[in-house]
Design a protein around this motif. Structure first.
Motif, short mmCIF file in Angstrom:
data_model
loop_
_atom_site.label_atom_id
_atom_site.label_comp_id
_atom_site.label_asym_id
_atom_site.label_seq_id
_atom_site.Cartn_x
_atom_site.Cartn_y
_atom_site.Cartn_z
N TYR A 3 0.83 -1.20 0.00
CA TYR A 3 0.00 0.00 0.00
C TYR A 3 0.87 1.25 0.00
O TYR A 3 0.59 2.22 -0.73
N ILE A 4 1.92 1.24 0.82
CA ILE A 4 2.82 2.41 0.90
C ILE A 4 3.49 2.66 -0.45
O ILE A 4 3.61 3.81 -0.90
N SER A 5 3.93 1.59 -1.11
CA SER A 5 4.59 1.75 -2.41
C SER A 5 3.65 2.37 -3.43
O SER A 5 4.05 3.20 -4.25
N TYR A 6 2.37 1.98 -3.38
CA TYR A 6 1.41 2.56 -4.32
C TYR A 6 1.09 4.01 -3.98
O TYR A 6 0.88 4.83 -4.88
N ALA A 7 1.04 4.32 -2.69
CA ALA A 7 0.81 5.71 -2.29
C ALA A 7 1.95 6.61 -2.77
O ALA A 7 1.72 7.73 -3.25
N VAL A 8 3.18 6.11 -2.66
CA VAL A 8 4.33 6.87 -3.10
C VAL A 8 4.32 7.02 -4.62
O VAL A 8 4.58 8.12 -5.16
N SER A 9 4.03 5.93 -5.34
CA SER A 9 4.02 6.01 -6.80
C SER A 9 2.93 6.96 -7.29
O SER A 9 3.11 7.66 -8.29
N ALA A 10 1.79 7.00 -6.58
CA ALA A 10 0.71 7.92 -6.98
C ALA A 10 1.17 9.37 -6.88
O ALA A 10 0.77 10.21 -7.69
N THR A 11 2.03 9.67 -5.89
CA THR A 11 2.54 11.05 -5.77
C THR A 11 3.45 11.39 -6.96
O THR A 11 3.44 12.52 -7.44
N PHE A 12 4.22 10.41 -7.43
CA PHE A 12 5.06 10.64 -8.60
C PHE A 12 4.20 10.94 -9.83
O PHE A 12 4.49 11.86 -10.60
N TYR A 13 3.13 10.16 -10.01
CA TYR A 13 2.25 10.38 -11.16
C TYR A 13 1.54 11.73 -11.05
O TYR A 13 1.37 12.43 -12.06
N ALA A 14 1.13 12.09 -9.84
CA ALA A 14 0.48 13.39 -9.63
C ALA A 14 1.45 14.53 -9.93
O ALA A 14 1.07 15.55 -10.53
N ALA A 15 2.71 14.36 -9.53
CA ALA A 15 3.72 15.37 -9.82
C ALA A 15 3.94 15.50 -11.33
O ALA A 15 4.11 16.61 -11.86
N GLY A 16 3.92 14.36 -12.03
CA GLY A 16 4.05 14.40 -13.49
C GLY A 16 2.87 15.10 -14.14
O GLY A 16 3.04 15.87 -15.09
N PHE A 17 1.67 14.85 -13.62
CA PHE A 17 0.47 15.53 -14.10
C PHE A 17 0.59 17.04 -13.91
O PHE A 17 0.35 17.83 -14.82
N GLY A 18 1.00 17.44 -12.70
CA GLY A 18 1.13 18.86 -12.39
C GLY A 18 2.19 19.54 -13.23
O GLY A 18 2.00 20.67 -13.70
N LYS A 19 3.31 18.86 -13.42
CA LYS A 19 4.40 19.43 -14.22
C LYS A 19 3.98 19.65 -15.66
O LYS A 19 4.32 20.68 -16.27
N GLU A 20 3.23 18.70 -16.20
CA GLU A 20 2.77 18.84 -17.58
C GLU A 20 1.79 20.00 -17.72
O GLU A 20 1.87 20.77 -18.69
N ILE A 21 0.88 20.15 -16.76
CA ILE A 21 -0.05 21.28 -16.78
C ILE A 21 0.71 22.60 -16.71
O ILE A 21 0.45 23.54 -17.47
N GLN A 22 1.67 22.66 -15.79
CA GLN A 22 2.41 23.91 -15.57
C GLN A 22 3.24 24.30 -16.78
O GLN A 22 3.18 25.44 -17.26
N GLN A 23 4.03 23.35 -17.34
CA GLN A 23 4.95 23.70 -18.42
C GLN A 23 4.25 23.89 -19.76
O GLN A 23 4.81 24.52 -20.66
#
Length: 211
Positions: A3-23
């Motif tokens: 569960y922890i590994s998936y929670a951490v990976s979800a933050t990476f994907y969310a960061a990728g989503f945010g970075k794409e929106i921003q740039q």
């Protein structure tokens, strides 16, 4: 631990989503709001994931095939532009001579590595992008024969992902100078015949993987 590994990976994907929106839509605002603008954009993706989770997994399974087609469509349209077209930032398109020039490693200082890049640091940056193959195991309840299909599906996912990444490596190495690949993190979308095709593919990929 799973569960922890998936929670951490979800933050990476969310960061990728945010970075794409921003740039893409808010160029030059990476340090806005004291650096929290990127966090705000990432939170939008997390809110979408939360909404789908609250509605139920059935919603995701119904649109999963469509999301898959959108992702692969975006990838192969951009690859077609690189291999057979005249992509932006490329001198003459794909060529074997450019590929040979980029064949050898050339690590150097870069902000993405927080200093001197190395194989270990680059691998750590890329690794979260390949954890999406576990998505099939999470949807095992929708399979007719999970004991058989999970193994086959996971192996096919690994093989398919490996093929796509090899194609991307060959495409980038043969079409763009090393300096362009190092400095431009949006090279894939800018090289496509229409950059928003790749943008949509990235947004769909990051949110579906976080789910």
């Amino acid at each position: 631990l799973f569960y922890i590994s998936y929670a951490v990976s979800a933050t990476f994907y969310a960061a990728g989503f945010g970075k794409e929106i921003q740039q893409t839509f808010f160029t030059g605002m990476e340090n806005a709001w004291g650096g929290f603008f990127l966090t705000f954009c990432s939170s939008i993706g997390l809110l979408f994931v939360l909404a789908v989770a609250l509605i139920g997994a059935q919603l995701f399974t119904k649109i999963n095939v469509l999301l898959f087609l959108i992702q692969f469509g975006a990838i192969f349209v951009a690859l077609g532009t690189i291999f057979f077209g005249h992509p932006k930032h490329s001198e003459g398109g794909w060529s074997s001579s450019t590929f040979r020039e980029n064949w050898k490693p050339g690590y150097e200082d870069n902000s993405a590595c927080d200093g001197d890049c190395s194989f270990r640091k680059v691998f750590a940056i890329i690794f979260p992008a390949v954890t999406g193959i576990m998505e099939g195991a999470n949807l095992s309840g929708d399979l007719k024969n999970p004991g058989r299909d999970i193994g086959r599906g996971t192996l096919m996912a690994v093989g398919g992902a490996f093929l796509v990444y090899i194609l991307l490596i060959v495409a980038f190495a043969g079409a763009f100078d090393r300096s362009v690949l190092i400095d431009n993190q949006a090279i894939f979308q800018e090289a496509c015949v229409n950059e928003y095709i790749v943008v949509v593919g990235i947004l769909v990929s990051t949110t579906s993987s976080a789910l």
